[in-house]
Design a protein around this motif. Sequence first.
Motif, PDB file in Angstrom:
ATOM      1  N   TRP A 302       3.328 -15.737  25.062  1.00 32.47           N
ATOM      2  CA  TRP A 302       2.815 -17.101  24.938  1.00 32.47           C
ATOM      3  C   TRP A 302       3.039 -17.907  26.214  1.00 32.47           C
ATOM      4  CZ3 TRP A 302       6.165 -21.577  24.280  1.00 32.47           C
ATOM      5  CH2 TRP A 302       5.468 -22.765  24.069  1.00 32.47           C
ATOM      6  N   SER A 303       4.287 -18.003  26.660  1.00 34.40           N
ATOM      7  CA  SER A 303       4.582 -18.798  27.855  1.00 34.40           C
ATOM      8  C   SER A 303       3.978 -18.169  29.104  1.00 34.40           C
ATOM      9  CB  SER A 303       6.094 -18.973  28.015  1.00 34.40           C
ATOM     10  OG  SER A 303       6.753 -17.711  28.096  1.00 34.40           O
ATOM     11  N   LEU A 304       3.937 -16.830  29.151  1.00 36.46           N
ATOM     12  CA  LEU A 304       3.356 -16.159  30.311  1.00 36.46           C
ATOM     13  C   LEU A 304       1.865 -16.455  30.417  1.00 36.46           C
ATOM     14  CD1 LEU A 304       3.570 -14.220  32.707  1.00 36.46           C
ATOM     15  CD2 LEU A 304       3.233 -12.318  31.096  1.00 36.46           C
ATOM     16  N   ALA A 305       1.155 -16.431  29.284  1.00 37.70           N
ATOM     17  CA  ALA A 305      -0.278 -16.716  29.311  1.00 37.70           C
ATOM     18  C   ALA A 305      -0.556 -18.151  29.763  1.00 37.70           C
ATOM     19  CB  ALA A 305      -0.881 -16.470  27.925  1.00 37.70           C
ATOM     20  N   ILE A 306       0.251 -19.072  29.296  1.00 37.09           N
ATOM     21  CA  ILE A 306       0.080 -20.474  29.702  1.00 37.09           C
ATOM     22  C   ILE A 306       0.387 -20.630  31.189  1.00 37.09           C
ATOM     23  CG2 ILE A 306       0.949 -22.822  29.382  1.00 37.09           C
ATOM     24  CD1 ILE A 306       1.451 -22.120  26.467  1.00 37.09           C
ATOM     25  N   LEU A 307       1.418 -19.958  31.653  1.00 40.34           N
ATOM     26  CA  LEU A 307       1.773 -20.034  33.070  1.00 40.34           C
ATOM     27  C   LEU A 307       0.638 -19.493  33.940  1.00 40.34           C
ATOM     28  CD1 LEU A 307       3.794 -20.558  35.339  1.00 40.34           C
ATOM     29  CD2 LEU A 307       4.771 -18.276  34.890  1.00 40.34           C
ATOM     30  N   ILE A 308       0.077 -18.351  33.573  1.00 36.83           N
ATOM     31  CA  ILE A 308      -1.009 -17.764  34.363  1.00 36.83           C
ATOM     32  C   ILE A 308      -2.241 -18.664  34.344  1.00 36.83           C
ATOM     33  CG2 ILE A 308      -2.619 -15.827  34.479  1.00 36.83           C
ATOM     34  CD1 ILE A 308      -0.360 -14.036  33.468  1.00 36.83           C
ATOM     35  N   ALA A 309      -2.573 -19.205  33.154  1.00 34.93           N
ATOM     36  CA  ALA A 309      -3.723 -20.101  33.054  1.00 34.93           C
ATOM     37  C   ALA A 309      -3.536 -21.334  33.932  1.00 34.93           C
ATOM     38  CB  ALA A 309      -3.929 -20.517  31.600  1.00 34.93           C
ATOM     39  N   SER A 455       3.297 -19.531  13.934  1.00 29.18           N
ATOM     40  CA  SER A 455       3.539 -18.446  14.870  1.00 29.18           C
ATOM     41  C   SER A 455       2.947 -18.758  16.221  1.00 29.18           C
ATOM     42  CB  SER A 455       2.941 -17.153  14.327  1.00 29.18           C
ATOM     43  OG  SER A 455       3.121 -16.101  15.244  1.00 29.18           O
ATOM     44  N   VAL A 456       3.736 -18.607  17.273  1.00 26.11           N
ATOM     45  CA  VAL A 456       3.274 -18.820  18.637  1.00 26.11           C
ATOM     46  C   VAL A 456       2.842 -17.470  19.190  1.00 26.11           C
ATOM     47  CG1 VAL A 456       3.886 -19.662  20.915  1.00 26.11           C
ATOM     48  CG2 VAL A 456       4.852 -20.735  18.899  1.00 26.11           C
ATOM     49  N   THR A 457       1.543 -17.212  19.174  1.00 25.93           N
ATOM     50  CA  THR A 457       1.018 -15.927  19.623  1.00 25.93           C
ATOM     51  C   THR A 457      -0.123 -16.156  20.592  1.00 25.93           C
ATOM     52  OG1 THR A 457      -0.606 -15.810  17.838  1.00 25.93           O
ATOM     53  CG2 THR A 457       1.591 -14.919  17.377  1.00 25.93           C
ATOM     54  N   LEU A 458      -0.623 -15.069  21.147  1.00 23.42           N
ATOM     55  CA  LEU A 458      -1.762 -15.175  22.048  1.00 23.42           C
ATOM     56  C   LEU A 458      -3.004 -15.647  21.318  1.00 23.42           C
ATOM     57  CD1 LEU A 458      -1.367 -12.059  24.346  1.00 23.42           C
ATOM     58  CD2 LEU A 458      -1.186 -14.449  24.972  1.00 23.42           C
ATOM     59  N   ALA A 459      -3.064 -15.381  19.996  1.00 24.22           N
ATOM     60  CA  ALA A 459      -4.223 -15.838  19.239  1.00 24.22           C
ATOM     61  C   ALA A 459      -4.280 -17.363  19.219  1.00 24.22           C
ATOM     62  CB  ALA A 459      -4.164 -15.284  17.816  1.00 24.22           C
ATOM     63  N   SER A 460      -3.111 -17.998  19.044  1.00 20.49           N
ATOM     64  CA  SER A 460      -3.091 -19.460  19.032  1.00 20.49           C
ATOM     65  C   SER A 460      -3.260 -20.032  20.427  1.00 20.49           C
ATOM     66  CB  SER A 460      -1.770 -19.957  18.439  1.00 20.49           C
ATOM     67  OG  SER A 460      -0.699 -19.582  19.269  1.00 20.49           O
ATOM     68  N   LEU A 461      -3.090 -19.198  21.443  1.00 21.72           N
ATOM     69  CA  LEU A 461      -3.225 -19.668  22.809  1.00 21.72           C
ATOM     70  C   LEU A 461      -4.644 -20.122  23.097  1.00 21.72           C
ATOM     71  CD1 LEU A 461      -1.949 -19.988  25.622  1.00 21.72           C
ATOM     72  CD2 LEU A 461      -2.634 -17.649  26.103  1.00 21.72           C
ATOM     73  N   VAL A 462      -5.633 -19.437  22.540  1.00 22.31           N
ATOM     74  CA  VAL A 462      -7.031 -19.801  22.773  1.00 22.31           C
ATOM     75  C   VAL A 462      -7.289 -21.211  22.267  1.00 22.31           C
ATOM     76  CG1 VAL A 462      -9.423 -19.236  22.247  1.00 22.31           C
ATOM     77  CG2 VAL A 462      -7.766 -17.408  22.654  1.00 22.31           C
ATOM     78  N   THR A 463      -6.793 -21.502  21.074  1.00 20.00           N
ATOM     79  CA  THR A 463      -6.947 -22.849  20.526  1.00 20.00           C
ATOM     80  C   THR A 463      -6.186 -23.864  21.361  1.00 20.00           C
ATOM     81  OG1 THR A 463      -7.148 -21.937  18.303  1.00 20.00           O
ATOM     82  CG2 THR A 463      -6.611 -24.271  18.475  1.00 20.00           C
ATOM     83  N   LEU A 464      -5.012 -23.471  21.794  1.00 19.84           N
ATOM     84  CA  LEU A 464      -4.144 -24.361  22.577  1.00 19.84           C
ATOM     85  C   LEU A 464      -4.812 -24.833  23.850  1.00 19.84           C
ATOM     86  CD1 LEU A 464      -1.396 -25.589  23.435  1.00 19.84           C
ATOM     87  CD2 LEU A 464      -0.839 -23.367  24.384  1.00 19.84           C
ATOM     88  N   LEU A 465      -5.458 -23.923  24.565  1.00 22.28           N
ATOM     89  CA  LEU A 465      -5.971 -24.246  25.886  1.00 22.28           C
ATOM     90  C   LEU A 465      -7.404 -24.760  25.879  1.00 22.28           C
ATOM     91  CD1 LEU A 465      -4.444 -21.345  28.002  1.00 22.28           C
ATOM     92  CD2 LEU A 465      -3.565 -23.620  27.561  1.00 22.28           C
ATOM     93  N   LYS A 466      -7.980 -24.969  24.697  1.00 26.14           N
ATOM     94  CA  LYS A 466      -9.326 -25.531  24.638  1.00 26.14           C
ATOM     95  C   LYS A 466      -9.292 -26.971  25.140  1.00 26.14           C
ATOM     96  CE  LYS A 466     -11.518 -22.790  21.011  1.00 26.14           C
ATOM     97  NZ  LYS A 466     -12.081 -22.797  19.658  1.00 26.14           N
ATOM     98  N   SER A 467     -10.208 -27.275  26.000  1.00 23.63           N
ATOM     99  CA  SER A 467     -10.299 -28.638  26.534  1.00 23.63           C
ATOM    100  C   SER A 467     -11.747 -28.895  26.896  1.00 23.63           C
ATOM    101  CB  SER A 467      -9.390 -28.807  27.753  1.00 23.63           C
ATOM    102  OG  SER A 467      -9.846 -27.959  28.796  1.00 23.63           O
ATOM    103  N   ASP A 468     -11.983 -30.028  27.561  1.00 24.80           N
ATOM    104  CA  ASP A 468     -13.358 -30.369  27.964  1.00 24.80           C
ATOM    105  C   ASP A 468     -13.923 -29.369  28.953  1.00 24.80           C
ATOM    106  OD1 ASP A 468     -13.170 -32.546  26.364  1.00 24.80           O
ATOM    107  OD2 ASP A 468     -12.589 -33.909  27.980  1.00 24.80           O
ATOM    108  N   THR A 469     -13.046 -28.670  29.675  1.00 24.38           N
ATOM    109  CA  THR A 469     -13.506 -27.724  30.696  1.00 24.38           C
ATOM    110  C   THR A 469     -13.740 -26.341  30.131  1.00 24.38           C
ATOM    111  OG1 THR A 469     -11.225 -27.222  31.270  1.00 24.38           O
ATOM    112  CG2 THR A 469     -12.309 -28.982  32.501  1.00 24.38           C
TER     113      THR A 469
END
Length: 473
Positions: A302-309, A455-469
């Motif tokens: 989870w944190s690694l994916a956010i860091l890379i993004a 659960s903090v997983t990569l699946a929830s990461l997609v929803t997390l990082l959704k934004s206007d861009t």
Amino acid sequence: MSTRATRPALYVASRGGQVGKDTIRYFLFINGRWRWRPTRIMRKQGFGLVTLGRGGPGLDAKGNPKASVEDQQRAIELNRAWDRVRSGHASAPARTTLKVYPEGSVGDGYQRAMALRKATRVKAGIVWTKRQEKRDGWPRAWKWIEPKFADCDPRTIEPEHFLRLDPITGEAKGLVPEIEAKVSITERHMTIKVWRALWKKMAAMKYCSLDGDPSKGFANTPPDPREEKWLRREVLRLVQVAWRNEFYGLAALIAVAWDSQLSPVDNRSLTLGQARRDDGGVHFDLDRTKTGRAAAATLTQWSLAILIAYLKKQFGDVELMDNVPLFWTRGGKPVSRSGETGQWGGDHGGGRHIVPRPYSESALQQDFREIRELAFGKSEKRQLADMRRSGAVEGDAGGGSVEDQSNKMANTVDTNKRLRRTYNPVNVVSVRRFDQARAVGAKKLEAAEQRAAESVTLASLVTLLKSDTGSVN
């Protein structure tokens, strides 16, 4: 007022020599005392204001109480010290050593104590970083001690100089209530601890007696420990709010702070050169700023994916140098220059930070406070540093051992420090064991709160990082 509440006596060593009639540079009568007042340039070189005697009984040509021969000689010696520094004939190993205090005074003892502390580190082969020097409690405490006692004979200092009762108002006065009123109980506790350590060293220097410490006349009660903690779903909420408001660096820092259990200063100091990969994933290999202990700051997917993004969004194709801090404030896009970072322009995001910079302590506190308010309202006062404790609570609830917790947090939370360091050194396997215990403990804590676990997983990461861009691929 009691005589015990008056300022302790100045320490003036006996010296010979005649003082001429010429005006002495930087030697002025200010606010009822003769003082040696350096210029701004001199202060940058480490010289500070030196308070001397009141003068008298006679008057000088300007109508001020006539300065004593000892004070005039002292001012002349200070000028000579400055002349040696500005001419390049005096070395300056540390700022404090540039200030000249009377021999046998508290200030003199402090300088010798600082030199002894440094010599001890050098002998042990320990070299402090600038961040470690900045976090040293001695200079911080000295800012309170110096104005009160630096040029005083330690044997004349009384407990009442630290704490006394005002006979008129009935209020507590002295250095102790002054520090608590201006800063905090924590600051007072730290200052008195340093004073007591300094007193022991001055006693060894034969400046005073070991059992004559005036601060032992009262208890130096530590502040109540903080108990605030975060739950995982709350941290996820903070990261979501930060990302959607384009605080990308802060979002990544919060995620890494939650998984790594590092302090805020250690998190904002992370660099690409500290990143390591093993069979268990990615971690950062570093020495903690406060303790200097080796730490393995592990990340989850989870944190690694956010860091890379975040790194892709913030830096794009710009290649980061190994020593460049990872987490930056908001700002424009990087200018494409091979091997360079920090060349920025524009106002991407329209935030407070037009030009992005590596997070400083104040900028991190300000941005975190803004995101915390957006996520939980103005009444929320929990801090980023509380995530470190929260991880420990999770691991304990999940059955993690104290040894694994000590490895994870890079501290000496376990009791036997010497045996611990000898027979159970820091290792990544132990740290990852504690990460697993945290995952178990998180579920138990959420259940205890009677709330649904998230659960903090990569699946929830997609929803997390959704934004206007758009979403992260």
